[in-house]
Design an enzyme around this catalytic site. Structure first.
Site, PDB file in Angstrom:
ATOM      1  N   GLU A  14      47.363  44.207  45.376  1.00 30.92           N
ATOM      2  CA  GLU A  14      46.097  43.594  44.945  1.00 30.92           C
ATOM      3  C   GLU A  14      45.171  44.658  44.354  1.00 30.92           C
ATOM      4  OE1 GLU A  14      44.187  41.384  44.169  1.00 30.92           O
ATOM      5  OE2 GLU A  14      44.664  39.469  45.092  1.00 30.92           O
ATOM      6  N   ASP A 192      44.233  33.389  41.624  1.00 34.47           N
ATOM      7  CA  ASP A 192      44.036  34.548  42.497  1.00 34.47           C
ATOM      8  C   ASP A 192      42.994  35.468  41.860  1.00 34.47           C
ATOM      9  OD1 ASP A 192      44.489  36.862  44.230  1.00 34.47           O
ATOM     10  OD2 ASP A 192      46.399  35.966  44.765  1.00 34.47           O
TER      11      ASP A 192
END
Length: 286
Positions: A14, A192
């Site tokens: 991430e 996301d």
């Protein structure tokens, strides 16, 4: 052309961010407790054990990085880690997630329920001294991202499959007047991480969607780029011309059979784009 430039096999890759001063890409493995960096000019790769759940790592105006980790903000340097702030109002199962920086150096970051069941997450703002609750309650927050003129904040409510648009003009730290930017169907995956490019288009990674998509400011889908793994988390636009998309992915949530079919899951990917990104200002820590 999509390239896997580092088959790093993150559990939950991430938060990629391009550090223009160091000419380096930073990203994290939230569930692996690691910070990673890649220097494209030399190919140098480094990994650092952070512990906990580091969810973003953004350059600081004092050097080093500001890292969100569970219920605190940390100032990380290679030779030392100090605590900047404890985040008030979080329950035991909450943790930080994604983040961005506005033109004034304020850190806008989301928190979320790590059990992914209760809407205890929200957007918060760190101004170098205090942390303010901005709003936008959600189970899993993603983004935020801020438009080039600093007037609009995009917030992703991932489990509700909705990207929201809020007005933050005038230096506001409270989110008002939220309207849906776009809502997605079940077969599109979960929106996301999000980043805004130089034309104020949004690049969004799609968990369980196997792709990154680019949307115009009116919500129109402009581009879709397919990747060879299901869980695409976020993009950063970097490189010398800010036209290389660096994409983090994740192995989390995939079965043994799915992992066998997706051997590059959790890797760092790249592809070229026509429109460059923007360099984030450093986080103001003092």
């Amino acid at each position: 052309m999509i390239d896997c430039i580092w088959p790093v096999a993150t559990t939950l890759g991430e938060g990629p961010v391009w550090d223009a001063q160091a000419r380096r890409l930073w990203f994290v493995d939230i569930k692996g407790g690691r910070l990673h960096s890649l220097t494209p000019e030399t190919g140098a790769r480094e990994s650092f054990e952070i512990g906990g759940n580091p969810s973003f790592a953004l350059p600081s105006d004092q050097g080093g990085l500001v890292i969100g980790n569970r219920d605190r903000l940390l100032h990380w340097r290679r030779d030392a880690v100090t605590e900047l702030a404890r985040i008030p109002g979080m329950v035991a199962t909450d943790r930080t997630n994604d983040a961005t920086v506005d033109a004034a150096g304020r850190l806008w970051f989301g928190t979320m329920d790590d059990l992914e069941s209760t809407p205890t997450g929200q957007v918060r703002v760190y101004d170098g001294g205090t942390i303010t609750e901005a709003g936008a309650a959600a189970i899993v927050t993603n983004g935020p991202a801020i438009s080039g003129d600093g007037r609009t904040l995009y917030h992703v409510d991932s489990l509700a499959r909705t990207i929201w648009r809020f007005d933050i003009r005038g230096g506001a730290t409270t989110l008002f007047g939220g309207v849906p930017f776009r809502t997605f169907s079940g077969d599109e995956g979960l929106p996301d991480g999000v980043v805004v490019d130089a034309q104020d288009h949004l690049w969004v990674g799609f968990w369980a969607g196997g792709c990154a998509r680019r949307f115009a400011p009116d919500g129109t889908l402009v581009t879709e780029v397919r990747l060879p793994c299901a869980n695409v988390t976020k993009l950063a636009l970097g490189g010398p011309d800010l036209r290389t998309a660096y994409v983090t992915t994740a192995r989390a949530g995939l079965s043994a059979a799915e992992l066998a079919a997706q051997p590059l899951a959790g890797g760092l990917f790249s592809f070229r784009v026509e429109v460059p990104g923007r360099v984030l200002p450093p986080v103001r820590v003092g």
